[in-house]
Design a protein around this motif. Structure first.
Motif, PDB file in Angstrom:
ATOM      1  N   ALA A 237       0.825  -1.207   0.000  1.00 57.92           N
ATOM      2  CA  ALA A 237       0.000   0.000   0.000  1.00 57.92           C
ATOM      3  C   ALA A 237       0.862   1.261   0.000  1.00 57.92           C
ATOM      4  N   MET A 238       2.008   1.208   0.652  1.00 55.32           N
ATOM      5  CA  MET A 238       2.911   2.358   0.682  1.00 55.32           C
ATOM      6  C   MET A 238       3.474   2.643  -0.709  1.00 55.32           C
ATOM      7  N   VAL A 239       3.859   1.603  -1.429  1.00 48.53           N
ATOM      8  CA  VAL A 239       4.384   1.779  -2.786  1.00 48.53           C
ATOM      9  C   VAL A 239       3.299   2.325  -3.701  1.00 48.53           C
ATOM     10  N   ALA A 240       2.093   1.797  -3.573  1.00 49.94           N
ATOM     11  CA  ALA A 240       0.975   2.277  -4.390  1.00 49.94           C
ATOM     12  C   ALA A 240       0.667   3.732  -4.097  1.00 49.94           C
ATOM     13  N   LEU A 241       0.757   4.118  -2.838  1.00 48.52           N
ATOM     14  CA  LEU A 241       0.513   5.509  -2.459  1.00 48.52           C
ATOM     15  C   LEU A 241       1.558   6.429  -3.065  1.00 48.52           C
ATOM     16  N   GLN A 242       2.816   6.008  -3.059  1.00 51.73           N
ATOM     17  CA  GLN A 242       3.877   6.815  -3.670  1.00 51.73           C
ATOM     18  C   GLN A 242       3.619   7.023  -5.161  1.00 51.73           C
ATOM     19  N   ALA A 243       3.225   5.964  -5.840  1.00 50.77           N
ATOM     20  CA  ALA A 243       2.948   6.071  -7.274  1.00 50.77           C
ATOM     21  C   ALA A 243       1.802   7.030  -7.548  1.00 50.77           C
TER      22      ALA A 243
ATOM     23  N   LEU B 184      12.518   6.857  -7.459  1.00 52.90           N
ATOM     24  CA  LEU B 184      12.486   7.498  -6.149  1.00 52.90           C
ATOM     25  C   LEU B 184      11.275   7.074  -5.322  1.00 52.90           C
ATOM     26  N   TRP B 185      10.380   6.263  -5.907  1.00 55.34           N
ATOM     27  CA  TRP B 185       9.318   5.681  -5.094  1.00 55.34           C
ATOM     28  C   TRP B 185       9.945   4.671  -4.136  1.00 55.34           C
ATOM     29  N   TRP B 186       9.280   4.408  -3.017  1.00 51.86           N
ATOM     30  CA  TRP B 186       9.809   3.440  -2.060  1.00 51.86           C
ATOM     31  C   TRP B 186       9.928   2.041  -2.675  1.00 51.86           C
TER      32      TRP B 186
ATOM     33  N   GLU C  38      10.879  -2.180  -1.297  1.00 51.02           N
ATOM     34  CA  GLU C  38      10.668  -2.973  -0.092  1.00 51.02           C
ATOM     35  C   GLU C  38      11.859  -2.902   0.869  1.00 51.02           C
ATOM     36  N   GLU C  39      13.071  -2.835   0.345  1.00 50.54           N
ATOM     37  CA  GLU C  39      14.243  -2.753   1.226  1.00 50.54           C
ATOM     38  C   GLU C  39      14.240  -1.449   2.014  1.00 50.54           C
ATOM     39  N   GLN C  40      13.897  -0.341   1.349  1.00 51.50           N
ATOM     40  CA  GLN C  40      13.819   0.937   2.055  1.00 51.50           C
ATOM     41  C   GLN C  40      12.773   0.889   3.161  1.00 51.50           C
ATOM     42  N   LEU C  41      11.590   0.373   2.817  1.00 51.84           N
ATOM     43  CA  LEU C  41      10.511   0.304   3.796  1.00 51.84           C
ATOM     44  C   LEU C  41      10.869  -0.607   4.957  1.00 51.84           C
ATOM     45  N   GLU C  42      11.571  -1.704   4.679  1.00 52.78           N
ATOM     46  CA  GLU C  42      12.016  -2.598   5.753  1.00 52.78           C
ATOM     47  C   GLU C  42      12.944  -1.848   6.710  1.00 52.78           C
ATOM     48  N   ASN C  43      13.824  -1.011   6.163  1.00 51.34           N
ATOM     49  CA  ASN C  43      14.712  -0.225   7.014  1.00 51.34           C
ATOM     50  C   ASN C  43      13.920   0.777   7.851  1.00 51.34           C
ATOM     51  N   HIS C  44      12.895   1.382   7.264  1.00 51.85           N
ATOM     52  CA  HIS C  44      12.095   2.359   8.007  1.00 51.85           C
ATOM     53  C   HIS C  44      11.479   1.725   9.258  1.00 51.85           C
ATOM     54  N   VAL C  45      10.898   0.542   9.088  1.00 54.95           N
ATOM     55  CA  VAL C  45      10.173  -0.059  10.206  1.00 54.95           C
ATOM     56  C   VAL C  45      11.092  -0.802  11.174  1.00 54.95           C
ATOM     57  N   SER C  46      12.337  -1.047  10.771  1.00 56.52           N
ATOM     58  CA  SER C  46      13.265  -1.738  11.671  1.00 56.52           C
ATOM     59  C   SER C  46      14.241  -0.769  12.343  1.00 56.52           C
ATOM     60  N   LEU C  47      14.727   0.231  11.600  1.00 51.89           N
ATOM     61  CA  LEU C  47      15.705   1.164  12.166  1.00 51.89           C
ATOM     62  C   LEU C  47      15.055   2.264  12.999  1.00 51.89           C
TER      63      LEU C  47
ATOM     64  N   GLY D  16      -9.479   1.254   6.003  1.00 47.73           N
ATOM     65  CA  GLY D  16      -8.544   0.223   5.573  1.00 47.73           C
ATOM     66  C   GLY D  16      -7.622   0.618   4.442  1.00 47.73           C
ATOM     67  N   ARG D  17      -7.744   1.842   3.954  1.00 46.15           N
ATOM     68  CA  ARG D  17      -6.915   2.313   2.839  1.00 46.15           C
ATOM     69  C   ARG D  17      -5.896   3.337   3.329  1.00 46.15           C
ATOM     70  N   LEU D  18      -4.624   3.160   2.969  1.00 50.91           N
ATOM     71  CA  LEU D  18      -3.604   4.145   3.287  1.00 50.91           C
ATOM     72  C   LEU D  18      -3.771   5.353   2.370  1.00 50.91           C
ATOM     73  N   ILE D  19      -3.947   6.527   2.963  1.00 49.83           N
ATOM     74  CA  ILE D  19      -4.163   7.733   2.163  1.00 49.83           C
ATOM     75  C   ILE D  19      -3.113   8.806   2.430  1.00 49.83           C
ATOM     76  N   GLY D  20      -2.163   8.520   3.306  1.00 48.02           N
ATOM     77  CA  GLY D  20      -1.080   9.472   3.556  1.00 48.02           C
ATOM     78  C   GLY D  20       0.039   8.806   4.332  1.00 48.02           C
ATOM     79  N   SER D  21       1.255   9.318   4.172  1.00 46.21           N
ATOM     80  CA  SER D  21       2.385   8.780   4.942  1.00 46.21           C
ATOM     81  C   SER D  21       3.433   9.854   5.170  1.00 46.21           C
ATOM     82  N   LEU D  22       4.177   9.667   6.230  1.00 48.10           N
ATOM     83  CA  LEU D  22       5.307  10.542   6.552  1.00 48.10           C
ATOM     84  C   LEU D  22       6.400   9.663   7.138  1.00 48.10           C
ATOM     85  N   THR D  23       7.618   9.838   6.655  1.00 44.79           N
ATOM     86  CA  THR D  23       8.751   9.048   7.129  1.00 44.79           C
ATOM     87  C   THR D  23       9.833   9.986   7.647  1.00 44.79           C
ATOM     88  N   ALA D  24      10.421   9.636   8.781  1.00 37.80           N
ATOM     89  CA  ALA D  24      11.469  10.461   9.373  1.00 37.80           C
ATOM     90  C   ALA D  24      12.587   9.575   9.916  1.00 37.80           C
TER      91      ALA D  24
END
Length: 217
Positions: free
Chosen positions: A23-29, A40-42, A44-53, A65-73
């Motif tokens: 859903a995150m990749v689809a949202l970026q697109a 420059l879209w996310w 899976e490796e980048q997203l894995e780092n976000h949720v682990s690091l 149930g639908r992702l409509i926004g995201s913010l990563t820091a």
């Protein structure tokens, strides 16, 4: 509840997880269509780092149930006397292996909102969530480079500096810079070659929110 089409809809602000990767990749697109580079879209490796690091910095908004926004820091250390940098360097190209657990700054890697919901104030909700996290973690600031997608339309008649001044003064509106100003972010410096971004002519305005509750300030 947030405003939408003359009414209100329920939303949930939460941390995104591995179950949200597709859903995150689809949202970026959806948020960054061409000419924004697909690479420059996310991934899976980048997203894995976000949720682990730094899972606390992985924020999303969900509606029915639908992702409509995201913010990563991520957290980094910043030298205020040397503000210029590139998005690639500070975020490790979005892989955030540059994350420093005790860093003095929360750095915004990315923020995106489904075009369908861009009048609903979701960006402010997520920005408030990151400000609250900054206070909880007792960091010095929230920082990030704001794209200038409106600049491409006037680049033939205005310099980047003139454009930024006009936006800050309220003469012009920029989809990103004006939004960040309304969220309380303050301009720091204009950066050339911040990110490959045709609409912004590769420029970005570095913008800061200083933590007024920083202990010791």
């Amino acid at each position: 509840m947030v405003p939408y089409n003359g009414g209100f809809i329920p939303v949930v602000v939460r941390n995104y997880t591995r179950e949200d990767f597709a859903a995150m990749v689809a949202l970026q697109a959806e948020c960054f269509p061409p000419p924004f580079p697909e690479e420059l879209w996310w991934n899976e490796e980048q997203l894995e780092n976000h949720v682990s690091l730094f899972p606390k910095g992985a924020i999303c908004v969900e509606h029915n149930g639908r992702l409509i926004g995201s913010l990563t820091a991520l957290r980094v250390n910043v030298n205020p006397n040397e503000p210029e940098h590139t998005w690639e360097d500070v975020t490790d190209g979005g892989y955030i292996r540059t994350h420093i657990p005790g860093g003095d700054t929360l750095y915004i890697v990315d923020i995106c909102i489904s075009p369908e919901f861009r009048k609903a104030g979701l960006g402010k909700w997520m920005m408030q969530a990151i400000y609250q996290l900054a206070v909880k973690l007792d960091v010095e600031r929230v920082l990030g480079g704001g794209r200038m997608p409106g600049y491409g339309k006037v680049a033939g008649t205005m310099s980047p500096e003139q454009y930024v001044d006009a936006v800050i003064q309220g003469i012009l509106k920029d989809p990103v810079i004006t939004f960040l100003l309304r969220c309380g972010r303050m301009p720091v410096t204009l950066i050339e070659n911040y990110l490959e971004d045709e609409e912004s002519h590769n420029h970005a305005l570095l913008m800061e929110w200083k933590n007024p509750f920083k202990r010791g300030n």
